[in-house]
Motif scaffolding. Structure first.
Motif, PDB file in Angstrom:
ATOM      1  N   TYR A 119       0.829  -1.207   0.000  1.00 14.91           N
ATOM      2  CA  TYR A 119       0.000   0.000   0.000  1.00 14.91           C
ATOM      3  C   TYR A 119       0.859   1.252   0.000  1.00 14.91           C
ATOM      4  CZ  TYR A 119      -3.738   3.177   1.363  1.00 14.91           C
ATOM      5  OH  TYR A 119      -4.641   4.201   1.399  1.00 14.91           O
ATOM      6  N   GLN A 122       0.967   3.293  -3.490  1.00 20.79           N
ATOM      7  CA  GLN A 122      -0.095   4.277  -3.486  1.00 20.79           C
ATOM      8  C   GLN A 122       0.327   5.621  -2.918  1.00 20.79           C
ATOM      9  OE1 GLN A 122      -3.699   3.440  -4.116  1.00 20.79           O
ATOM     10  NE2 GLN A 122      -2.710   1.781  -5.216  1.00 20.79           N
ATOM     11  N   LYS A 172      -7.272  -4.987  -2.943  1.00 19.29           N
ATOM     12  CA  LYS A 172      -7.634  -3.568  -2.793  1.00 19.29           C
ATOM     13  C   LYS A 172      -8.855  -3.221  -3.657  1.00 19.29           C
ATOM     14  CE  LYS A 172      -6.465   0.993  -2.092  1.00 19.29           C
ATOM     15  NZ  LYS A 172      -7.806   1.576  -2.147  1.00 19.29           N
ATOM     16  N   CYS A 173      -8.851  -3.706  -4.888  1.00 23.20           N
ATOM     17  CA  CYS A 173      -9.995  -3.465  -5.779  1.00 23.20           C
ATOM     18  C   CYS A 173     -11.260  -4.083  -5.188  1.00 23.20           C
ATOM     19  CB  CYS A 173      -9.734  -4.070  -7.159  1.00 23.20           C
ATOM     20  SG  CYS A 173      -8.432  -3.255  -8.077  1.00 23.20           S
ATOM     21  N   ASP A 177     -11.898  -4.842  -2.047  1.00 23.00           N
ATOM     22  CA  ASP A 177     -12.297  -4.148  -0.818  1.00 23.00           C
ATOM     23  C   ASP A 177     -12.981  -2.818  -1.142  1.00 23.00           C
ATOM     24  OD1 ASP A 177     -12.323  -4.151   2.052  1.00 23.00           O
ATOM     25  OD2 ASP A 177     -10.834  -2.546   1.986  1.00 23.00           O
ATOM     26  N   ASP A 178     -12.419  -2.097  -2.091  1.00 22.76           N
ATOM     27  CA  ASP A 178     -13.033  -0.821  -2.499  1.00 22.76           C
ATOM     28  C   ASP A 178     -14.422  -1.063  -3.091  1.00 22.76           C
ATOM     29  OD1 ASP A 178     -10.875   0.562  -1.661  1.00 22.76           O
ATOM     30  OD2 ASP A 178     -10.017   0.925  -3.647  1.00 22.76           O
ATOM     31  N   TYR A 179     -14.494  -2.111  -3.914  1.00 23.31           N
ATOM     32  CA  TYR A 179     -15.790  -2.415  -4.527  1.00 23.31           C
ATOM     33  C   TYR A 179     -16.820  -2.790  -3.466  1.00 23.31           C
ATOM     34  CZ  TYR A 179     -19.427  -5.130  -6.840  1.00 23.31           C
ATOM     35  OH  TYR A 179     -20.643  -5.623  -7.233  1.00 23.31           O
ATOM     36  N   ARG A 210     -17.120  -1.778  -0.477  1.00 20.02           N
ATOM     37  CA  ARG A 210     -17.610  -0.605   0.249  1.00 20.02           C
ATOM     38  C   ARG A 210     -18.443   0.327  -0.627  1.00 20.02           C
ATOM     39  NH1 ARG A 210     -13.074   0.937   4.306  1.00 20.02           N
ATOM     40  NH2 ARG A 210     -11.665  -0.840   4.154  1.00 20.02           N
ATOM     41  N   SER A 211     -18.450   0.097  -1.933  1.00 16.71           N
ATOM     42  CA  SER A 211     -19.139   1.018  -2.831  1.00 16.71           C
ATOM     43  C   SER A 211     -20.649   0.789  -2.788  1.00 16.71           C
ATOM     44  CB  SER A 211     -18.639   0.824  -4.268  1.00 16.71           C
ATOM     45  OG  SER A 211     -19.125  -0.401  -4.778  1.00 16.71           O
TER      46      SER A 211
END
Lengths: 208, 90
Positions: free
Chosen positions: A36, A40, A122-123, A125-127, A129-130
């Protein structure tokens, strides 16, 4: 005395979950945390910005705020990370741990490219939460992750080293330096300028 | 010990120490629900999910049951752990 000592040094259930999450995701030695910060955030500031012009390029591509350089922004980022990990609910800790293990469990030889796996997590996890994911009521058929995420990566890696001759896979007559190997793939996911090169099927840059 | 969970009947419960009287942050049933939810949202394979559920239960139970080198140097409860070891942990 020995018994007392042993009992005191046992973990409470909360500590068990906390440390397990730290081992996989949030802790200092977790590969995900290392990835990370390497890919990032401004970790490169620690060695001087001039050594990583790609990071600046990525920033301008992203249109993000240009912070003052130096170790200060890295400190801020580290503090933000620590606070986020500290304040995370136990439910979210387990959810992240579960998601990572599920991504890892079906990853096949993508496990040999751990930074790529971090990117996938990461993708995901982000998805998760969306709103797009949270508002979705139908369930995704079994095997979609394997078919759409892992299989294309697997095929790419395989085709780098093997070709089909008379219906059989045989090793390509190709020099090592002509092959995109695990380490090369890892490298793409390790640096921000690598991630910036990812383009979606409709030719839109992934970072945008 | 034999129980029936949402993942089907099982006659083995790893580490029964992970139970409500120990002030667990999350129950085995909740753990299974989280895994089920993720599996349905991403299309993971159910056999793989069952493997990972078992391994999470095992890891948590193991940490609970055996000495931990990480905590043994601290010997303190969670609030103190946060004070003195958080910087090291994260």
């Amino acid at each position: 005395m020995h018994v007392l000592d042993s009992r005191a040094s046992r973990m409470s259930p909360s500590q068990a979950l906390l440390t397990l999450h730290a081992d996989y995701i949030g802790g200092q030695h977790a590969n995900y945390r290392k990835w990370y910060f390497a890919s990032q955030l401004n970790l490169d500031d620690a060695v001087g910005q001039s050594q990583n012009p790609g990071l600046q390029r990525l920033k301008s591509v992203r249109g993000g705020p240009t912070k003052s350089p130096g170790a200060k922004s890295l400190d801020n980022a580290l503090n933000r990370w620590r606070n986020a990990m500290n304040n995370m609910s136990q439910y979210d800790r387990l959810r992240q741990l579960a998601l990572y293990l599920l991504c890892w469990g079906e990853a096949g030889n993508v496990r040999f490219t751990p930074e790529c796996l971090c990117f996938i997590f990461k993708c995901a996890d982000d998805y998760y939460r969306s709103p797009e994911c949270q508002n979705r009521s139908d369930s995704v058929p079994e095997g979609v992750y394997l078919e759409t995420v892992i299989k294309p990566l697997y095929r790419f890696m395989r085709d780098q080293g093997y070709e089909v001759v008379d219906g059989k896979f045989v090793r390509r007559e190709r020099d090592h330096n002509q092959i995109i190997g695990y380490d090369d793939i890892n490298q793409l996911f390790w640096y921000p300028e690598g991630l910036a090169r990812i383009v979606l099927q409709d030719n839109v840059s992934f970072i945008n | 010990m034999s129980v029936t969970t949402r993942l089907g009947p099982t006659n083995y419960v790893p580490y029964p120490a992970w139970s409500a009287d120990k002030q667990i942050p999350i129950s085995y049933e909740e753990i299974e629900d989280i895994f089920l939810d993720l599996t349905q949202k991403f299309g993971f394979q159910r056999d793989s999910m069952r493997n990972q559920v078992r391994s999470v239960k095992n890891m948590l139970g193991h940490l609970l049951t055996f000495r931990s080198s990480l905590i043994s140097s601290c010997m303190c409860s969670i609030p103190v752990l946060r004070e003195c070891h958080l910087a090291k942990l994260f």
